[in-house]
Motif scaffolding. Sequence first.
Motif, PDB file in Angstrom:
ATOM      1  N   ARG A   5       1.241  -1.213   0.025  1.00  0.00           N
ATOM      2  CA  ARG A   5      -0.069   0.405  -0.354  1.00  0.00           C
ATOM      3  C   ARG A   5       0.508   1.459  -0.304  1.00  0.00           C
ATOM      4  O   ARG A   5       1.825   1.356   0.763  1.00  0.00           O
ATOM      5  CB  ARG A   5      -1.053  -0.056   1.710  1.00  0.00           C
ATOM      6  N   LEU A   6       0.539   2.308  -1.499  1.00  0.00           N
ATOM      7  CA  LEU A   6       1.865   3.464  -0.787  1.00  0.00           C
ATOM      8  C   LEU A   6       0.881   4.445  -0.582  1.00  0.00           C
ATOM      9  O   LEU A   6      -0.530   4.746  -1.416  1.00  0.00           O
ATOM     10  CB  LEU A   6       2.015   3.684  -2.320  1.00  0.00           C
ATOM     11  N   HIS A   7       1.150   5.438  -0.296  1.00  0.00           N
ATOM     12  CA  HIS A   7       0.104   6.746   0.543  1.00  0.00           C
ATOM     13  C   HIS A   7       0.977   7.476  -0.571  1.00  0.00           C
ATOM     14  O   HIS A   7       1.983   7.742  -0.888  1.00  0.00           O
ATOM     15  CB  HIS A   7       0.336   7.259   2.053  1.00  0.00           C
ATOM     16  N   VAL A   8      -0.671   8.848  -1.444  1.00  0.00           N
ATOM     17  CA  VAL A   8       0.302   9.676  -2.648  1.00  0.00           C
ATOM     18  C   VAL A   8      -0.039  10.605  -2.724  1.00  0.00           C
ATOM     19  O   VAL A   8      -1.599  10.971  -1.532  1.00  0.00           O
ATOM     20  CB  VAL A   8      -0.323   9.027  -3.637  1.00  0.00           C
ATOM     21  N   ALA A   9       0.162  11.904  -3.008  1.00  0.00           N
ATOM     22  CA  ALA A   9      -0.130  13.060  -3.075  1.00  0.00           C
ATOM     23  C   ALA A   9      -1.667  13.333  -4.098  1.00  0.00           C
ATOM     24  O   ALA A   9      -3.172  14.113  -3.363  1.00  0.00           O
ATOM     25  CB  ALA A   9       0.318  14.304  -2.770  1.00  0.00           C
ATOM     26  N   ASP A  10      -1.259  12.769  -4.925  1.00  0.00           N
ATOM     27  CA  ASP A  10      -1.959  13.104  -6.315  1.00  0.00           C
ATOM     28  C   ASP A  10      -3.398  12.228  -6.063  1.00  0.00           C
ATOM     29  O   ASP A  10      -4.359  11.779  -5.848  1.00  0.00           O
ATOM     30  CB  ASP A  10      -1.944  12.560  -7.366  1.00  0.00           C
ATOM     31  N   ALA A  11      -4.551  13.077  -6.624  1.00  0.00           N
ATOM     32  CA  ALA A  11      -5.747  12.970  -7.216  1.00  0.00           C
ATOM     33  C   ALA A  11      -6.168  11.561  -7.223  1.00  0.00           C
ATOM     34  O   ALA A  11      -4.934  11.378  -8.690  1.00  0.00           O
ATOM     35  CB  ALA A  11      -7.444  14.030  -6.978  1.00  0.00           C
ATOM     36  N   LEU A  12      -6.771  10.655  -6.997  1.00  0.00           N
ATOM     37  CA  LEU A  12      -6.879   9.309  -7.646  1.00  0.00           C
ATOM     38  C   LEU A  12      -8.521   8.780  -8.095  1.00  0.00           C
ATOM     39  O   LEU A  12      -9.088   9.152  -7.918  1.00  0.00           O
ATOM     40  CB  LEU A  12      -6.565   8.414  -6.479  1.00  0.00           C
ATOM     41  N   ALA A  13      -8.067   8.369  -9.414  1.00  0.00           N
ATOM     42  CA  ALA A  13      -9.405   8.263 -10.091  1.00  0.00           C
ATOM     43  C   ALA A  13      -9.213   6.949 -11.018  1.00  0.00           C
ATOM     44  O   ALA A  13      -7.723   7.120 -11.528  1.00  0.00           O
ATOM     45  CB  ALA A  13     -10.027   9.455 -10.898  1.00  0.00           C
ATOM     46  N   GLN A  14     -10.104   6.303 -11.479  1.00  0.00           N
ATOM     47  CA  GLN A  14      -9.831   5.285 -12.282  1.00  0.00           C
ATOM     48  C   GLN A  14      -9.341   5.567 -14.231  1.00  0.00           C
ATOM     49  O   GLN A  14     -10.205   6.633 -14.373  1.00  0.00           O
ATOM     50  CB  GLN A  14     -11.475   4.592 -13.271  1.00  0.00           C
ATOM     51  N   GLY A  15      -8.476   4.978 -14.144  1.00  0.00           N
ATOM     52  CA  GLY A  15      -7.900   5.604 -15.601  1.00  0.00           C
ATOM     53  C   GLY A  15      -6.274   6.570 -15.259  1.00  0.00           C
ATOM     54  O   GLY A  15      -6.112   6.886 -16.553  1.00  0.00           O
ATOM     55  N   ALA A  16      -6.204   7.177 -14.654  1.00  0.00           N
ATOM     56  CA  ALA A  16      -5.380   7.933 -13.573  1.00  0.00           C
ATOM     57  C   ALA A  16      -3.787   7.350 -14.299  1.00  0.00           C
ATOM     58  O   ALA A  16      -4.048   6.482 -13.648  1.00  0.00           O
ATOM     59  CB  ALA A  16      -5.964   9.322 -13.147  1.00  0.00           C
ATOM     60  N   THR A  17      -3.178   8.332 -14.351  1.00  0.00           N
ATOM     61  CA  THR A  17      -1.844   7.613 -14.769  1.00  0.00           C
ATOM     62  C   THR A  17      -1.032   8.062 -13.265  1.00  0.00           C
ATOM     63  O   THR A  17      -1.396   9.903 -13.152  1.00  0.00           O
ATOM     64  CB  THR A  17      -1.148   7.701 -16.035  1.00  0.00           C
ATOM     65  N   LEU A  18      -0.349   7.885 -12.713  1.00  0.00           N
ATOM     66  CA  LEU A  18       0.139   8.968 -11.347  1.00  0.00           C
ATOM     67  C   LEU A  18       1.905   7.926 -11.201  1.00  0.00           C
ATOM     68  O   LEU A  18       2.189   7.432 -11.486  1.00  0.00           O
ATOM     69  CB  LEU A  18      -0.141   7.733 -10.405  1.00  0.00           C
ATOM     70  N   THR A  19       2.537   9.040 -10.805  1.00  0.00           N
ATOM     71  CA  THR A  19       4.267   9.457 -11.023  1.00  0.00           C
ATOM     72  C   THR A  19       4.816   9.543  -9.635  1.00  0.00           C
ATOM     73  O   THR A  19       3.653  10.546  -8.248  1.00  0.00           O
ATOM     74  CB  THR A  19       4.744  10.285 -11.952  1.00  0.00           C
ATOM     75  N   LEU A  20       5.726   8.234  -9.036  1.00  0.00           N
ATOM     76  CA  LEU A  20       5.819   8.186  -7.601  1.00  0.00           C
ATOM     77  C   LEU A  20       6.889   8.955  -7.499  1.00  0.00           C
ATOM     78  O   LEU A  20       7.803   9.523  -8.579  1.00  0.00           O
ATOM     79  CB  LEU A  20       5.539   7.000  -7.176  1.00  0.00           C
ATOM     80  N   GLY A  21       7.297   9.497  -6.723  1.00  0.00           N
ATOM     81  CA  GLY A  21       8.142   9.728  -6.353  1.00  0.00           C
ATOM     82  C   GLY A  21       9.520   9.054  -5.778  1.00  0.00           C
ATOM     83  O   GLY A  21       9.480   7.891  -6.199  1.00  0.00           O
ATOM     84  N   GLU A  22      11.174   9.830  -5.840  1.00  0.00           N
ATOM     85  CA  GLU A  22      11.416   8.367  -5.793  1.00  0.00           C
ATOM     86  C   GLU A  22      11.729   7.154  -4.849  1.00  0.00           C
ATOM     87  O   GLU A  22      12.520   6.007  -4.844  1.00  0.00           O
ATOM     88  CB  GLU A  22      13.231   9.336  -6.329  1.00  0.00           C
ATOM     89  N   ALA A  23      11.687   8.063  -4.143  1.00  0.00           N
ATOM     90  CA  ALA A  23      11.850   7.161  -2.700  1.00  0.00           C
ATOM     91  C   ALA A  23      10.852   6.199  -2.986  1.00  0.00           C
ATOM     92  O   ALA A  23      10.781   4.451  -2.630  1.00  0.00           O
ATOM     93  CB  ALA A  23      11.656   7.644  -1.411  1.00  0.00           C
ATOM     94  N   GLN A  24       9.589   6.163  -3.161  1.00  0.00           N
ATOM     95  CA  GLN A  24       8.738   5.304  -3.660  1.00  0.00           C
ATOM     96  C   GLN A  24       9.001   4.083  -4.433  1.00  0.00           C
ATOM     97  O   GLN A  24       8.429   3.235  -4.741  1.00  0.00           O
ATOM     98  CB  GLN A  24       7.076   5.439  -3.587  1.00  0.00           C
ATOM     99  N   ALA A  25      10.022   4.914  -5.313  1.00  0.00           N
ATOM    100  CA  ALA A  25       9.919   3.884  -6.809  1.00  0.00           C
ATOM    101  C   ALA A  25      11.028   2.860  -6.179  1.00  0.00           C
ATOM    102  O   ALA A  25      11.196   2.213  -6.283  1.00  0.00           O
ATOM    103  CB  ALA A  25      10.197   4.810  -7.692  1.00  0.00           C
TER     104      ALA A  25
END
Length: 246
Positions: A5-25
Amino acid sequence: MSLIRLHVADALAQGATLTLGEAQARYLAAVMRRSVGDAVLVFNGRDGEWQAAIATLAKGRATLAIGHRTRAQTSSPDLWLLAPVLKRETLEWMVEKATELGAARILAVTTERSAVTRTNPERLTAIAAEAAEQCERLDVPVVDAPQPLATVLAGWNPDRRLVVGDERGRSPPIADAIAGEAPGPWAVLVGPEGGFTARELDGLRKLPFCRLASLGPRILRAETAALSALAVLQALAGDWRDHHLA
Ligand code: SAH
């Protein structure tokens, strides 16, 4: 095996693409050995929890393709911890555990006997986010920078009752202090390693929203006292009860 499970800052919606920060990557690739196509869960504290697939994963960079929502957003009970500033490792441990116990907000406070008065709020917030990821919370507690206890109490909303750990007085057992109270928001306060001064305790006793309480016959360390009080509140007035009934 439960999903990462990852906590992210961005909005979440079906079909969206999200870029993770370096630490999570790096965490996904180097620590957890995940690769493109693997599933993870993401949450941001607002939009619930979503299944996602790793779309790209290269050195220090990852993108996720957001799939379907797995859980609707929920919030934690309105339970705060007024955490005495303690030495760094102990405070970090207390923040991690208070997050697991469902504290909605953690306010660091300094008192007359505080031996340490500074914290690293960004690091504590990151620790709270990691604990939320691990314990399957959908929200992350706010961790406030330290303030003097007197300042926090001066701005207190009296509707929020404050359980204060009193280890040497003749205060009622914590379960009795909570029993019979109307539903509503609560907070927990314990003293630092050296405890409260007599003057502080007298002042607290006079405040109409304070409920001085005993946590038993042994003198607990501050972190044990804080976490025990949170557990009792969750059991008697918080979401351990809801969960049991659900
Ligand atoms: N040095 C102090 C103890 C401080 S313990 C002394 O010897 O008196 C740190 C804090 O934990 C206390 O200020 C109190 O808020 C809480 N605490 C510890 N044990 C407790 C108990 N048995 N009941 C209620 N509160 C307790």
